[in-house]
Structures are given as structure tokens and as C-alpha cells.
Design an enzyme around this catalytic site. Structure first.
Site, PDB file in Angstrom:
ATOM      1  N   GLU A  56       5.672  -3.336   0.903  1.00 33.39           N
ATOM      2  CA  GLU A  56       5.834  -3.025  -0.520  1.00 33.39           C
ATOM      3  C   GLU A  56       4.999  -1.777  -0.760  1.00 33.39           C
ATOM      4  OE1 GLU A  56       5.694  -2.306  -3.972  1.00 33.39           O
ATOM      5  OE2 GLU A  56       4.205  -3.891  -4.163  1.00 33.39           O
ATOM      6  N   GLN A  82      -9.567   8.523  -4.979  1.00 29.82           N
ATOM      7  CA  GLN A  82      -8.515   8.445  -5.984  1.00 29.82           C
ATOM      8  C   GLN A  82      -8.636   9.608  -6.966  1.00 29.82           C
ATOM      9  OE1 GLN A  82      -5.749   6.622  -5.393  1.00 29.82           O
ATOM     10  NE2 GLN A  82      -5.797   6.355  -7.607  1.00 29.82           N
ATOM     11  N   CYS A 129       1.839   0.271  -8.559  1.00 31.70           N
ATOM     12  CA  CYS A 129       2.993   0.861  -7.880  1.00 31.70           C
ATOM     13  C   CYS A 129       4.193   0.861  -8.806  1.00 31.70           C
ATOM     14  CB  CYS A 129       3.280   0.191  -6.554  1.00 31.70           C
ATOM     15  SG  CYS A 129       3.143  -1.549  -6.617  1.00 31.70           S
ATOM     16  N   GLY A 183       2.177   2.249   5.253  1.00 24.35           N
ATOM     17  CA  GLY A 183       3.236   1.265   5.502  1.00 24.35           C
ATOM     18  C   GLY A 183       4.124   1.665   6.670  1.00 24.35           C
ATOM     19  N   GLY A 192       0.841  -1.203   0.000  1.00 28.97           N
ATOM     20  CA  GLY A 192       0.000   0.000   0.000  1.00 28.97           C
ATOM     21  C   GLY A 192       0.870   1.244   0.000  1.00 28.97           C
ATOM     22  N   SER A 193       0.325   2.317   0.530  1.00 33.01           N
ATOM     23  CA  SER A 193       1.048   3.598   0.469  1.00 33.01           C
ATOM     24  C   SER A 193       2.179   3.662   1.497  1.00 33.01           C
ATOM     25  CB  SER A 193       0.079   4.743   0.735  1.00 33.01           C
ATOM     26  OG  SER A 193      -0.305   4.718   2.097  1.00 33.01           O
TER      27      SER A 193
HETATM   28  C1  UN1 Z   1       1.433  -3.501  -7.838  1.00 32.76           C
HETATM   29  O1  UN1 Z   1       1.177  -2.526  -8.542  1.00 32.76           O
HETATM   30  O2  UN1 Z   1       1.263  -3.468  -6.596  1.00 32.76           O
HETATM   31  O3  UN1 Z   1       4.796  -5.510 -12.296  1.00 32.76           O
HETATM   32  C2  UN1 Z   1       1.872  -4.806  -8.372  1.00 32.76           C
HETATM   33  C3  UN1 Z   1       3.597  -5.237 -12.369  1.00 32.76           C
HETATM   34  C4  UN1 Z   1       2.599  -6.226 -11.846  1.00 32.76           C
HETATM   35  C5  UN1 Z   1       2.478  -6.150 -10.366  1.00 32.76           C
HETATM   36  C6  UN1 Z   1       2.169  -4.787  -9.837  1.00 32.76           C
HETATM   37  N1  UN1 Z   1       3.029  -7.551 -12.231  1.00 32.76           N
HETATM   38  O4  UN1 Z   1       3.207  -4.192 -12.875  1.00 32.76           O
END
Ligand code: UN1
Length: 491
Positions: free
Chosen positions: A248, A329, A282, A231, A226-227
Site C-alpha cells: 500500500e 519530511q 497517503c 515498496g 510506505g513509499s
Molecule cells: C494512510 O494514510 O496510510 O482514509 C491511511 C484515511 C485513513 C487511513 C489512511 N482512514 O485517510
């Protein structure tokens, strides 16, 4: 409309607080289902259930645990189209990506189920005669899994698959924006034969349910995606209990385009990286750092391709970009667009919410490109939406310096045909992931996934690293000499 309970000890139960919440389609506003909203008291029950299931689950042979994960993947494969649609309806990503989300879950579950017959330790020598040394892996115990809404099948499956194959039991808190995907995942696990109590799901807000999981003394490890803001909170609370924590978090992922790059390929990569999943990964590309000699060509191609993108109903296969996932969002992204304007970035395309007709029912923002100067907030802070900043640089050194001058370090990319620049990028880009001639998104599940700097705390998910996140290592010495032997002591 169906109401889903919390999933505790293999049963769908009411929450202690009696409150409910709904899940809504971000493209249409349609309510999809209602959900019991859990509380700290429900977390307590979920932990008790996980505790009572732990002895049985940890002593189930790993290849037997694997069978359940293989079956889970099989059910997902049989239902892939329907589950992909569910992802799209609840989260808003376009249908090809909705199915991709489910495929990523299948891929990982199958990969990690294979670990049931590996989960290697080490065997090594001993300094003493007739003594054998090895390590074995053991489950941590009860683990808390907290997952985001942007990959509602894939990310929970990464965490669940790895936690389960290694023999842990779980208290799972999915994002409140995608509760239906999470509830469906519980149904699938049950159908695949997961014993009651091995996974317990408590839906609800972070400051109540999330906090209760993170602070519960019986929960020995927490895995969070998450953010950075959330986190950090998880890390601080969990550290008071000396828990294992896997984080993450955000990214501000750069794609560098050098002057020798295949421009067409690089622009295709940038479009997919920046506007795939409406920029809500992310790993999304949020900075395009372009060599000045390629700059005009890149910009021209980028704008003409962006103009052609079709924004709309994500279930329509001809649509390229769907809505963003909800009003919060949308507000945050529009606010960043405003910040970009105010700080003097040049808006080249997009920059607004789409209105009229079907757009009025959902949260649609046209893909937005700014010509920006490094240092502006839009070039440094995570936006998590379809907003790309293009930054012009004189040479590779400047590109590298700018790419690295952010607090995050998840994904990165360079487009070049110069082998030495590609290798320098691999060595010098500050990120957990570097792509050469490919976009910043699209990591494969059998390799470690995660980032450095404020993106993470040193752990990795997926790949072989997933096993490390969820196991304790026991070191074993077996002395078969029949006499007292003393290590380190000369006699
Ligand atoms: C995420 O955005 O939390 O590499 C995971 C990627 C994807 C996973 C993203 N396989 O863009």
C-alpha cells in the site's frame, strides 16, 4: 529516559548490535524514549520465536484468538485519551486526529475479531454423487509487517489484527519515527493475553531490519505500507522468494469540484483532505481540480479559510495543523515547494517554514496552495505534506483526464450534485477509492482499502479483503460414496 528493548518471544531484549536510537516530538524536539536498534541477527531470533509460537497459535480456535483482539481494543478504548496524546506527541498530528488514529485501531480490531466467528469459505456442488466440496482458510505462517509513521496505531493494528485473527505469527517492523507507539502497542497486546512469540517486534532501519524480514525464507508473506520507492524494493526482494506481498503505497489524490457543486462544502472537504494530518496521509488531497465556472469562488473561499487556520502545538485543541513529522519530511516538503516555484506555479499562500517562538523547536510548515498547471512536478509527484495544487479545467472530461494522468491511484473525490457525473466519476476515476461529496481522506475500516497503478500490487487491506491478504485457501473434497469416483472421466 526509558529505553525500550526489542520485543521477542514475549520479552523486552537488547539488540545484537547494541545501538540505540531516540524518538522525538516533532513539535518540541523533546526526546520521548530510547530504543534498541535491531539488526538482521535480531530478525533471525524474532523469526525463530514466531516459528516456535506458530503451531500453538494456528491451532487456537479463531474465536479464542478473537478474544485477545477484543481485549486489545478494550484496553485501547479505556486508554484512548492517553494513547491519542502519545500519537500526537510522537507523530505530530493534532490531538483530535491522534485520538482518531487510536479509534481507527479500535474499530478495526473489533471488526476483524468478529471474523473469528466468520472467516467464511465456500461450500458448493460436486459433479460426482456422494461427494462434498468446500474451501477452508488457513494461516500463511510467519508474516512480516512493515508499517509507516503517519498512522502509528491504526495501520499496525490493521495488519496485526488481520494477521492474528487468521492464525499467523508475526515479525513486525514499525517506522523508526514512531517507535514509542509501536512499543506501547506491544505492551497492550501482551496485557490482552497474547502468547509469547506470536508477535515479535524488531525496531530498526529498513536497509537492515526491513531487508532481513523481507528476505528471510521462513517469512512467507510481507505486508508493507510506505513509499513507492521502498515498496518496489520490498516487492523485488520478496518476489525472489515467491512470497505473498501486500503493498500500500503513495497517492496523488485528486478532488474534482464541478460547477454545480456546493462550494462551501467542497472547500471544507478540500481543507480537511489537504491539510488534515498536515497532508501526511497517503489519501491526502494534493490536487484540487476545479471547473472554470466555480474556480474564482472556490479559490476565494479556500484562501480565506486557509488564512484562518491555526498552526501550532498539536496538543492544543484549538490548533488545526501540527508539525510535519521530522526534519527529513520538512526538507522534502520545502524542496517540493521550491520546485513548484521554479517551475512557475503561482504560490497563493504559505510556502515556508514557520519560525520564531515555539515554531523554532519543531517542524512547522504553513499550509501551502499553488495555482498550478497539470504536468508540473508538484501536480504529479507525491509530496506527503500540506501542499495543495489547484488546477483549473474547462469541463468534466478535462477534469477526469487530468485526475487520471498520474502514476498513482489510491483515493479520489468529486463534488457535484449531478448524478450522472457522480456515476461517471465512480466508473472512470482510476483509483481504489472514490468519494462523492466527501474528501479523499477518512476511509472506514470495514471496507477494503488500497489502490491501483503504482499505489499497490492488487491487494487490499481492511474490510473483508484483509482476510484474503493473510490466508491461504485450501480446497477440500470429501467422497463418502465408498467407491473410487473419477472426476472428468466418463466410464
Ligand atoms: C494512510 O494514510 O496510510 O482514509 C491511511 C484515511 C485513513 C487511513 C489512511 N482512514 O485517510
Amino acid at each position: 529516559m526509558r529505553t525500550y528493548g526489542l520485543y521477542v518471544k514475549g520479552k523486552w531484549v537488547r539488540s545484537a548490535g547494541g545501538q540505540k536510537f531516540q524518538s522525538k516530538n516533532p513539535a518540541t524536539g523533546e526526546s520521548l524514549a530510547a530504543f534498541e536498534q535491531g539488526t538482521g541477527e535480531d530478525v533471525e531470533k524474532a523469526v525463530e520465536a514466531a516459528q516456535s509460537a506458530l503451531p500453538g497459535w494456528r491451532s487456537t480456535p479463531a474465536p479464542k484468538r478473537a478474544e485477545i483482539l477484543f481485549r486489545t481494543a478494550g484496553i485501547m478504548r479505556d486508554r484512548k485519551d492517553e494513547l491519542g496524546e502519545l500519537v500526537t506527541r510522537e507523530m505530530g498530528k493534532v490531538i483530535a486526529e491522534g485520538k482518531g488514529d487510536v479509534q481507527e485501531a479500535i474499530d478495526f480490531l473489533e471488526y476483524i475479531a468478529g471474523e473469528g466467528r466468520r472467516m467464511f469459505g465456500e461450500t458448493t456442488t460436486s459433479e460426482l454423487a456422494h461427494k462434498f466440496c468446500m474451501t477452508v482458510r488457513q494461516p500463511i505462517g510467519i508474516v512480516g509487517l512493515i508499517t509507516p509513521w503517519n498512522f502509528p496505531f491504526a495501520v499496525p493494528s490493521w495488519k496485526l489484527g488481520a494477521a492474528l485473527i487468521t492464525g499467523n505469527t508475526v515479525v513486525f517492523k514499525p517506522a523508526t519515527l514512531t517507535p514509542l507507539c509501536a512499543a506501547t502497542l506491544m505492551e497492550i497486546l501482551e496485557q490482552a493475553g497474547l502468547p509469547p512469540g506470536v508477535v515479535n517486534m524488531v525496531q530498526g532501519p529498513a536497509d537492515d531490519v526491513g531487508k532481513a524480514i523481507v528476505e528471510h525464507p521462513a517469512v512467507k508473506a510481507v505486508s508493507f505500507t510506505g513509499s513507492v520507492h521502498s515498496g518496489r524494493d520490498v516487492y523485488c526482494r520478496a518476489s525472489a522468494h515467491l512470497k505473498r506481498v501486500g503493498l500500500e503505497m503513495g497517492g496523488k489524490n485528486p478532488q474534482i469540484i464541478m460547477d454545480d457543486a456546493n462550494i462551501d462544502l467542497a472547500v471544507q472537504g478540500a481543507l480537511f483532505g489537504a491539510f488534515g494530518t498536515a497532508g501526511q496521509r497517503c489519501t491526502a488531497t494534493s490536487r484540487l481540480i476545479v471547473h472554470e465556472r466555480a474556480y474564482e469562488d472556490v479559490l476565494k473561499a479556500l484562501l480565506s479559510r486557509t488564512r484562518e487556520l491555526k498552526i501550532g502545538d498539536p496538543l492544543d485543541t484549538s490548533v488545526d495543523v501540527g508539525p510535519v513529522c521530522g526534519s527529513d519530511q520538512e526538507r522534502k516538503i520545502l524542496n517540493y515547494i521550491e520546485i513548484g516555484r521554479k517551475e512557475g506555479a503561482t504560490l497563493l499562500i504559505g510556502g515556508k517554514k514557520l519560525t520564531g517562538g515555539v515554531y523554532d523547536k519543531g517542524f512547522f510548515i504553513f499550509p501551502t496552495i499553488f495555482e498550478a498547471r497539470h504536468g508540473m512536478r508538484i501536480t504529479k509527484e507525491e509530496i506527503f505534506g500540506p501542499v495543495l495544487s489547484v488546477i483549473r479545467v474547462r469541463d468534466f472530461e478535462e477534469a477526469l483526464r487530468i485526475a487520471n494522468d498520474v502514476e498513482y491511484g489510491l483515493s479520489s473525490s468529486i463534488y457535484t450534485n449531478d448524478l450522472s457525473l457522480a456515476y461517471r466519476a465512480i466508473h472512470e476515476l482510476e483509483a481504489g477509492i472514490t468519494y462523492v461529496n466527501a474528501p479523499t481522506i477518512g476511509a472506514e475500516v470495514h471496507l477494503p482499502f488500497g489502490g491501483i497503478k503504482n499505489t499497490g500490487n492488487g491487494t487490499r487491506e481492511a474490510g473483508t479483503a484483509a482476510i484474503d491478504e493473510f490466508t491461504e485457501i485450501k480446497t477440500v473434497f470429501i467422497d463418502y460414496s465408498g467407491r473410487l469416483q473419477k472426476a472428468q472421466i466418463q466410464e
